[in-house]
Motif scaffolding. Structure first.
Motif: not given
Length: 131
Positions: A42-58
């Protein structure tokens, strides 16, 4: 908001410290690599965060002994911080250690050092914002 791709996201309830955890599961056909993520409220959009997508266990644990393959995540609280992670290896095995700081927008200059069981440096490489 997803700027690309198909995923399932769930948001855990807000914690006492005000933090919120988001679990993201991309489809099996989604490309590995960096994504940008923003949340809406309701307060609006957050700043964008970069995330990393991969297929390895985290893992984010510093206490575990890792078995390959695994992606280990951490964050730097100071420029002099040292994180130690343990893994098992057998003589003759090949291991790849890759710092993804630059791809995630970090200015960190990381150094990777491989130590033996006695704490002696076996190998070291200054990463300096390159793969």
């Amino acid at each position: 908001l997803v700027y690309r791709g198909d995923l399932i996201a769930s948001i855990e309830p807000e914690r006492r410290d005000g933090s919120v955890f988001v679990t993201i599961e991309p489809s099996s056909t989604e490309a590995r690599g960096p994504w940008e993520l923003a949340l809406f409220s309701a307060a609006g959009e957050s700043s964008r965060a970069k995330i990393w997508v991969d297929d390895l266990p985290q893992s984010t644990s510093k206490d575990a002994v890792f078995r390959a393959p695994v992606a280990v995540w951490g964050s730097l609280e100071s420029g002099t911080q040292v994180d130690l992670h343990s893994f098992e290896a057998t003589e003759g095995e090949t291991r790849i250690f890759d710092v993804q700081a630059k791809e995630l927008g970090s200015k960190a200059n990381a150094t990777i050092a491989i130590l033996d069981a006695q704490g002696r440096t076996v190998a070291s490489n200054a990463v300096n914002n390159v793969n």
